[in-house]
Design a protein around this motif. Sequence first.
Motif, PDB file in Angstrom:
ATOM      1  N   LEU A  11       0.832  -1.202   0.000  1.00 34.93           N
ATOM      2  CA  LEU A  11       0.000   0.000   0.000  1.00 34.93           C
ATOM      3  C   LEU A  11       0.869   1.254   0.000  1.00 34.93           C
ATOM      4  O   LEU A  11       0.575   2.222  -0.702  1.00 34.93           O
ATOM      5  CB  LEU A  11      -0.930  -0.025   1.206  1.00 34.93           C
ATOM      6  CG  LEU A  11      -1.914   1.138   1.381  1.00 34.93           C
ATOM      7  CD1 LEU A  11      -3.213   0.646   2.004  1.00 34.93           C
ATOM      8  CD2 LEU A  11      -1.311   2.225   2.258  1.00 34.93           C
ATOM      9  N   CYS A  12       1.938   1.244   0.797  1.00 34.73           N
ATOM     10  CA  CYS A  12       2.854   2.397   0.827  1.00 34.73           C
ATOM     11  C   CYS A  12       3.483   2.626  -0.539  1.00 34.73           C
ATOM     12  O   CYS A  12       3.684   3.775  -0.969  1.00 34.73           O
ATOM     13  CB  CYS A  12       3.943   2.177   1.874  1.00 34.73           C
ATOM     14  SG  CYS A  12       3.354   2.157   3.575  1.00 34.73           S
ATOM     15  N   LYS A  13       3.781   1.524  -1.238  1.00 29.12           N
ATOM     16  CA  LYS A  13       4.348   1.653  -2.581  1.00 29.12           C
ATOM     17  C   LYS A  13       3.319   2.246  -3.536  1.00 29.12           C
ATOM     18  O   LYS A  13       3.644   3.103  -4.369  1.00 29.12           O
ATOM     19  CB  LYS A  13       4.811   0.283  -3.066  1.00 29.12           C
ATOM     20  CG  LYS A  13       5.515   0.322  -4.419  1.00 29.12           C
ATOM     21  CD  LYS A  13       5.987  -1.052  -4.831  1.00 29.12           C
ATOM     22  CE  LYS A  13       6.675  -0.991  -6.193  1.00 29.12           C
ATOM     23  NZ  LYS A  13       7.103  -2.343  -6.639  1.00 29.12           N
ATOM     24  N   GLN A  14       2.060   1.807  -3.420  1.00 30.81           N
ATOM     25  CA  GLN A  14       0.994   2.339  -4.263  1.00 30.81           C
ATOM     26  C   GLN A  14       0.781   3.836  -4.013  1.00 30.81           C
ATOM     27  O   GLN A  14       0.404   4.576  -4.918  1.00 30.81           O
ATOM     28  CB  GLN A  14      -0.301   1.568  -3.999  1.00 30.81           C
ATOM     29  CG  GLN A  14      -0.245   0.105  -4.404  1.00 30.81           C
ATOM     30  CD  GLN A  14      -1.343  -0.725  -3.758  1.00 30.81           C
ATOM     31  OE1 GLN A  14      -2.200  -0.189  -3.061  1.00 30.81           O
ATOM     32  NE2 GLN A  14      -1.305  -2.028  -3.976  1.00 30.81           N
ATOM     33  N   LEU A  15       1.051   4.271  -2.790  1.00 30.24           N
ATOM     34  CA  LEU A  15       0.892   5.678  -2.436  1.00 30.24           C
ATOM     35  C   LEU A  15       2.117   6.520  -2.802  1.00 30.24           C
ATOM     36  O   LEU A  15       2.186   7.705  -2.466  1.00 30.24           O
ATOM     37  CB  LEU A  15       0.631   5.804  -0.929  1.00 30.24           C
ATOM     38  CG  LEU A  15      -0.747   5.337  -0.447  1.00 30.24           C
ATOM     39  CD1 LEU A  15      -0.771   5.204   1.066  1.00 30.24           C
ATOM     40  CD2 LEU A  15      -1.811   6.324  -0.900  1.00 30.24           C
ATOM     41  N   ASN A  16       3.094   5.878  -3.487  1.00 33.59           N
ATOM     42  CA  ASN A  16       4.330   6.583  -3.889  1.00 33.59           C
ATOM     43  C   ASN A  16       5.098   7.130  -2.688  1.00 33.59           C
ATOM     44  O   ASN A  16       5.698   8.202  -2.762  1.00 33.59           O
ATOM     45  CB  ASN A  16       4.018   7.727  -4.866  1.00 33.59           C
ATOM     46  CG  ASN A  16       3.539   7.231  -6.210  1.00 33.59           C
ATOM     47  OD1 ASN A  16       3.972   6.176  -6.666  1.00 33.59           O
ATOM     48  ND2 ASN A  16       2.640   7.970  -6.833  1.00 33.59           N
ATOM     49  N   LEU A  17       5.099   6.378  -1.595  1.00 33.84           N
ATOM     50  CA  LEU A  17       5.807   6.804  -0.389  1.00 33.84           C
ATOM     51  C   LEU A  17       7.170   6.128  -0.244  1.00 33.84           C
ATOM     52  O   LEU A  17       7.882   6.369   0.726  1.00 33.84           O
ATOM     53  CB  LEU A  17       4.958   6.504   0.852  1.00 33.84           C
ATOM     54  CG  LEU A  17       3.626   7.261   0.934  1.00 33.84           C
ATOM     55  CD1 LEU A  17       2.861   6.835   2.181  1.00 33.84           C
ATOM     56  CD2 LEU A  17       3.855   8.761   0.938  1.00 33.84           C
ATOM     57  N   LEU A  18       7.510   5.259  -1.199  1.00 32.63           N
ATOM     58  CA  LEU A  18       8.794   4.565  -1.166  1.00 32.63           C
ATOM     59  C   LEU A  18       9.613   4.993  -2.376  1.00 32.63           C
ATOM     60  O   LEU A  18       9.192   4.802  -3.517  1.00 32.63           O
ATOM     61  CB  LEU A  18       8.590   3.042  -1.182  1.00 32.63           C
ATOM     62  CG  LEU A  18       7.742   2.470  -0.041  1.00 32.63           C
ATOM     63  CD1 LEU A  18       7.565   0.968  -0.231  1.00 32.63           C
ATOM     64  CD2 LEU A  18       8.379   2.757   1.311  1.00 32.63           C
ATOM     65  N   ALA A  19      10.791   5.562  -2.110  1.00 34.78           N
ATOM     66  CA  ALA A  19      11.631   6.044  -3.218  1.00 34.78           C
ATOM     67  C   ALA A  19      12.371   4.899  -3.884  1.00 34.78           C
ATOM     68  O   ALA A  19      12.542   4.862  -5.096  1.00 34.78           O
ATOM     69  CB  ALA A  19      12.616   7.088  -2.698  1.00 34.78           C
ATOM     70  N   GLY A  20      12.853   3.964  -3.068  1.00 34.10           N
ATOM     71  CA  GLY A  20      13.556   2.816  -3.627  1.00 34.10           C
ATOM     72  C   GLY A  20      14.971   3.103  -4.074  1.00 34.10           C
ATOM     73  O   GLY A  20      15.545   2.341  -4.847  1.00 34.10           O
ATOM     74  N   ASP A  21      15.568   4.185  -3.613  1.00 35.97           N
ATOM     75  CA  ASP A  21      16.950   4.513  -3.980  1.00 35.97           C
ATOM     76  C   ASP A  21      17.921   4.069  -2.889  1.00 35.97           C
ATOM     77  O   ASP A  21      18.789   3.243  -3.121  1.00 35.97           O
ATOM     78  CB  ASP A  21      17.084   6.016  -4.239  1.00 35.97           C
ATOM     79  CG  ASP A  21      16.250   6.470  -5.420  1.00 35.97           C
ATOM     80  OD1 ASP A  21      16.102   5.675  -6.364  1.00 35.97           O
ATOM     81  OD2 ASP A  21      15.738   7.601  -5.383  1.00 35.97           O
ATOM     82  N   ASP A  22      17.791   4.663  -1.712  1.00 29.81           N
ATOM     83  CA  ASP A  22      18.656   4.330  -0.584  1.00 29.81           C
ATOM     84  C   ASP A  22      17.881   3.509   0.437  1.00 29.81           C
ATOM     85  O   ASP A  22      16.783   3.898   0.849  1.00 29.81           O
ATOM     86  CB  ASP A  22      19.181   5.601   0.092  1.00 29.81           C
ATOM     87  CG  ASP A  22      20.026   6.439  -0.851  1.00 29.81           C
ATOM     88  OD1 ASP A  22      20.596   5.859  -1.796  1.00 29.81           O
ATOM     89  OD2 ASP A  22      20.119   7.658  -0.650  1.00 29.81           O
ATOM     90  N   VAL A  23      18.454   2.367   0.846  1.00 33.05           N
ATOM     91  CA  VAL A  23      17.852   1.524   1.880  1.00 33.05           C
ATOM     92  C   VAL A  23      18.911   1.253   2.938  1.00 33.05           C
ATOM     93  O   VAL A  23      19.997   0.750   2.629  1.00 33.05           O
ATOM     94  CB  VAL A  23      17.333   0.196   1.302  1.00 33.05           C
ATOM     95  CG1 VAL A  23      16.896  -0.738   2.416  1.00 33.05           C
ATOM     96  CG2 VAL A  23      16.174   0.446   0.347  1.00 33.05           C
ATOM     97  N   ALA A  24      18.618   1.613   4.172  1.00 32.20           N
ATOM     98  CA  ALA A  24      19.542   1.393   5.274  1.00 32.20           C
ATOM     99  C   ALA A  24      19.117   0.158   6.053  1.00 32.20           C
ATOM    100  O   ALA A  24      17.930  -0.063   6.296  1.00 32.20           O
ATOM    101  CB  ALA A  24      19.578   2.610   6.201  1.00 32.20           C
ATOM    102  N   ASN A  34       0.919  10.561   9.532  1.00 34.08           N
ATOM    103  CA  ASN A  34       1.585  11.844   9.751  1.00 34.08           C
ATOM    104  C   ASN A  34       1.949  12.522   8.427  1.00 34.08           C
ATOM    105  O   ASN A  34       1.982  13.749   8.331  1.00 34.08           O
ATOM    106  CB  ASN A  34       2.853  11.643  10.583  1.00 34.08           C
ATOM    107  CG  ASN A  34       2.548  11.302  12.037  1.00 34.08           C
ATOM    108  OD1 ASN A  34       1.474  11.630  12.534  1.00 34.08           O
ATOM    109  ND2 ASN A  34       3.464  10.639  12.706  1.00 34.08           N
ATOM    110  N   ILE A  35       2.232  11.706   7.411  1.00 38.95           N
ATOM    111  CA  ILE A  35       2.620  12.254   6.111  1.00 38.95           C
ATOM    112  C   ILE A  35       1.408  12.728   5.311  1.00 38.95           C
ATOM    113  O   ILE A  35       1.368  13.848   4.803  1.00 38.95           O
ATOM    114  CB  ILE A  35       3.407  11.190   5.308  1.00 38.95           C
ATOM    115  CG1 ILE A  35       4.723  10.850   6.016  1.00 38.95           C
ATOM    116  CG2 ILE A  35       3.686  11.690   3.885  1.00 38.95           C
ATOM    117  CD1 ILE A  35       5.375   9.580   5.508  1.00 38.95           C
TER     118      ILE A  35
END
Length: 500
Positions: free
Chosen positions: A131-144, A475-476
């Motif tokens: 769901l977070c991915k569908q909401l465009n809340l995950l950039a997918g560039d940097d993952v710690a 919150n976002i």
Amino acid sequence: MTAKNYKVGQNRYQSSLLPPSVDEYLSENNPVRAIDAYVTTLDLVELEVQKSHPGLAAGQPAYHPSLLIKLYLYGYMNGIRSSRKLEREAVRNLEVIWLADSLRPSYKTIANFRKDHSAALKAINKDFILLCKQLNLLAGDDVAVDGSFFKADASKDSIYTAKKLEQQLAALDKKIEAYQQQLATQDTTDDSAGLGSLVEDPGLAEKIARIKAKQAEKKTLQNQLNASPDSQVSTVYPDARLLTKRGQTTAGYNVQIAVDGQHKLLVAVEVTQEGNDTQQLMPMLEKAQAVLHSEHLTGLADSGYYSGEQIKKAHERRIEIYIHIPNKKGIAEKEGRFTRDRFTYDSVNDCYRCPQGEQIARCGKLRAQGHRNAWVYKSKQSVCKNCPLRPQCLKENATYKKLERGEHEALVDQHREHMKGTRPMMIKRSSYVEHPFGTLKHRAGMHHFLMRGLEKCRGEFSLMALCYNLTRVLNILGVAAFREYCAQRLGSGAKNQVFA
């Protein structure tokens, strides 16, 4: 002086012809409405939640699984993890009364749902990450990636290692020997007094019998440990392990998280029994990659994740990683001897060169060294014997220099060059991944697991990760926007549309 006026509340005994509805208890922007909206979108049959199939059954009707999911989401978001406390909240908390439609499940019903639905809780957490991915809340560039120890529902005294059992058995042997010596001394004294065996101390015999019984228990555990591939055995909680980091020992689990850099959302979580993080980097990045499908994924981790094997796997998967290589100068530097970086590798001749320029040649085959394979390089004793730098190079009793080189050392050398000037990336890593663990442990009160068993603890942490992500998303976006999306998701019946 005139009396000060105060606000006067409604008389609790005042009768009302038209009492307010339960829905009026909450504002439109209350997060509880978001919990209700999200759970409504879940396909519980697809998630294999028990008792979610429609149909008649004998006996009293069960509580709908969605009710118990809502209760747990509310509880973990508000630091209420106890099933007994959730039972009380369903009676006195207006938010929970609204959420549960005034139903009041018992603590046993609430507790059993969490205990019996570990797989479903993990599936729901994965659904929310999607769901977070569908909401465009995950950039997918940097993952710690980071890990932290969480206590299990077990004490350190109930978990045994081979060394601990050996020490305890040796201590019991000494006690038995001491008590037997006391009995022998008593017999000698009695014989000298002409008492024979008429006088004896029953207390000593009882103590010896108790210690021997305890000794037999420890030997049984020792045999069990020797027959098991595990290095530890627990008498109370089979899956719990003694984990040690920075001199502190915890009876519990090593929890791993992968955090997306855009909004610090958890894209992958895992609960492991491993005492260190050296083999956890790529498994976590692969889980994150499966969610993000990023073509340019960058992994960030601290030096605890350093491993030549992990660097090789990242290179094969074309994932760029930033991991500090740990400082292993250690004792040599403290004692004033040459550290490893003073010896240079000659790739043409496959040997090392010491500070004096002498060759340290490879000997033998590739050998297993813990989690890695390595070659061994040794100098000639005759060369080291007459070397003027010998005191700065070898220990007092050593006759030659020995070095190890991992099979992936060439990639490690490339990584060492890659890490030069990357301090901004490591600061970024800290800002991503330190925050979630602090929030989970101190705001949400997740210092230890309530469940027993590795799979059940994985389900419980998935629930905690879901609540963390849900709180951040609210919150976002705000409650209203999130509820609007849930309504669209429910109406479309599809879970693969991206929210514009």
